[in-house]
Scaffold this motif. Sequence first.
Motif, short mmCIF file in Angstrom:
data_model
loop_
_atom_site.label_atom_id
_atom_site.label_comp_id
_atom_site.label_asym_id
_atom_site.label_seq_id
_atom_site.Cartn_x
_atom_site.Cartn_y
_atom_site.Cartn_z
N GLN A 126 0.85 -1.20 0.00
CA GLN A 126 0.00 0.00 0.00
C GLN A 126 0.89 1.25 0.00
N ARG A 147 -13.93 -3.90 3.15
CA ARG A 147 -13.73 -2.55 3.66
C ARG A 147 -14.90 -1.64 3.31
N PRO A 157 -2.69 -7.50 -4.73
CA PRO A 157 -2.02 -6.21 -4.95
C PRO A 157 -0.57 -6.49 -5.34
N LEU A 178 -11.56 0.50 -5.40
CA LEU A 178 -10.51 -0.31 -4.83
C LEU A 178 -9.29 0.59 -4.64
N GLU A 179 -8.60 0.42 -3.51
CA GLU A 179 -7.46 1.29 -3.21
C GLU A 179 -6.13 0.55 -3.44
N PRO A 180 -5.04 1.31 -3.62
CA PRO A 180 -3.75 0.66 -3.79
C PRO A 180 -3.46 -0.28 -2.62
N GLY A 181 -2.96 -1.47 -2.91
CA GLY A 181 -2.55 -2.38 -1.85
C GLY A 181 -3.66 -3.20 -1.23
N GLU A 182 -4.77 -3.40 -1.93
CA GLU A 182 -5.77 -4.32 -1.39
C GLU A 182 -6.26 -5.28 -2.48
N THR A 183 -6.71 -6.47 -2.03
CA THR A 183 -7.31 -7.42 -2.95
C THR A 183 -8.76 -7.01 -3.23
N ILE A 184 -9.36 -7.62 -4.25
CA ILE A 184 -10.77 -7.38 -4.52
C ILE A 184 -11.60 -7.72 -3.28
N ASP A 243 -10.73 -7.89 -0.09
CA ASP A 243 -10.52 -6.93 1.00
C ASP A 243 -11.26 -5.62 0.73
N ASP A 282 -9.94 2.51 -13.60
CA ASP A 282 -10.06 2.51 -12.15
C ASP A 282 -10.94 1.37 -11.67
N PRO A 283 -10.37 0.38 -10.99
CA PRO A 283 -11.19 -0.72 -10.48
C PRO A 283 -12.10 -0.28 -9.34
N THR A 313 -4.66 2.60 -9.63
CA THR A 313 -4.37 1.17 -9.47
C THR A 313 -4.65 0.55 -10.83
N SER A 355 -7.26 -12.50 -6.52
CA SER A 355 -6.66 -11.22 -6.87
C SER A 355 -5.50 -10.94 -5.93
#
Lengths: 317, 317
Positions: A129, B222, A242, B210-216, B218, B173-174, A172, A240
């Motif tokens: 992250q 979140r 990161p 979806l944010e940088p550093g997370e799986t789908i 997660d 952007d996912p 991303t 999936s």
Amino acid sequence: MESLFDGLPAEEASARNGYARNTIDRRSEKRGADSLATALADPSARLYLFRGDKALLRGTNPLFSHREATALGELADMILLGWSESGPRLAAALADATPIDEALIRPIDLRSLAVEGAVGPEHLGALAQARALTNWHIRHRFCSVCGQPTTMTMGGYRRDCPACKAEHFPRTDPVVIMLAIHGKGAEERCLLGRQARFIPGMYSCLAGFLEPGETIEDAVRRETFEEAGIRVGRVRYHASQPWPFPASLMIGCHAEALNRDIIRDEAELEDCRWFTRAEARQMLAGTHPEGIKSPPPIAIANSILSAWAGMGGGAAG
Amino acid sequence: MESLFDGLPAEEASARNGYARNTIDRRSEKRGADSLATALADPSARLYLFRGDKALLRGTNPLFSHREATALGELADMILLGWSESGPRLAAALADATPIDEALIRPIDLRSLAVEGAVGPEHLGALAQARALTNWHIRHRFCSVCGQPTTMTMGGYRRDCPACKAEHFPRTDPVVIMLAIHGKGAEERCLLGRQARFIPGMYSCLAGFLEPGETIEDAVRRETFEEAGIRVGRVRYHASQPWPFPASLMIGCHAEALNRDIIRDEAELEDCRWFTRAEARQMLAGTHPEGIKSPPPIAIANSILSAWAGMGGGAAG
């Protein structure tokens, strides 16, 4: 089947990939202009530090207090990752030229760090992250709409342009990565390719960036055809991951191949071959007679291949 | 189960979503600096045209020859989408202020165009691809690394900075979009929310970037927790969709809810409720007694909800 979830494996496939299992609580809905300063003022706040592409470690510890971090040099691009059970977690980058006493502090790239197990697994997701975001800031000092300098806000999750008022968000990049499978029973084979940059003997899943205006399934079909000349029918999502090089979302799938005659994209792949399930198992175990290797367990390609290779007599895992 | 693909529905869920089924052959591996000029010189080349956010139609026809297009005004940001069975397909944008004779040519946003069925379904995916790219170029005239003007290359799939040599690629952007489901049998419910900007009576799936550093998975957990206070266990991928507002990849999932006490994010949602399967069917059919509506069929939320509502006595569709 009693519910939509009954078919899923007990352990989520995505959680087994490298850089997954990020336990940082992001509280994204509560981010504001002053979130970062508030978090940093908490005495339990700790920072992940980078110099260029590399994270900084003291032994196996990637965390620094704010005081320890500022003693090393000027901190650019400070970002609020979120909260761990022990307090706020932030990330910051030192300038590339900052001298570091490597007897005390070890700079290490995130791939080596994951392969070596250089830090506890609880840090890998947070470091991914952090790396995605610090890299994004380094490459977005200026507004892509008007060319003027931008400023960071929202704890590092936005950059604003004071000149044209554009707001910019971290990116991303979705990547599809897939194992094409052809045939049934004794004739069943999986398709793996080799790029010239790979370590000797390694073969992996085909992969490529998803493009604007396509579904995951269409991207899997397009990339498999473009790289190997193999047509794909059905596509099944697997997991999936990161992937912080610098900020990809790997979307892993199994793909039903409709033909077996490979037409390799020679610019992309040095080799591309069909493998039996027995060979896939040997590659994963490191016992293939030709020394052919699978990607390491930190890579989602390992998980995609394992899921197929582990099917035994054809039963889905 | 004989193969990994046996559990998949006969018709791919992603292919039923709006803007999916893009039949353009992108030939991405063959893109070069002169691809666009070569394609445009082909007499069978046709262009999709935009002015601002809107596509231009003549009747139900969204395609223009190069000559017809240049007669309308100066074309900026010409992009090579790829090849249809009838020849090269490109896209271009007219300046926002370009006057248009609306007796002959109708500007229409891509949402209305899809809901109305204003063009043949074979054009929807290409228009989504075109819109994502034309928007990206409009917002990337300058290099985000150094602030200098950039130039388009590779048929519109890259912008280069002559000053600092940075290469910039289109972004996608996912977004995760999910239906949380709680309980079993007669107690089974799904979670839908309502944003203030929705049309009256409409409820939809929760969603977020979806944010940088997370799986789908997660990201699904979140967002569901942040927006509704609902904890999610297992996550099951359903389908994906290109969503050209301006360039999202919608990743649709079903999510196993672990609690039923909603804590709504009041900044994000005007309401958030649990619905029975019978209600979901009424919403999809337009017969809910309170006038509550599902999103339209072009939206992936409709497909996610339908897949659950259509399960009948609990059997997975």
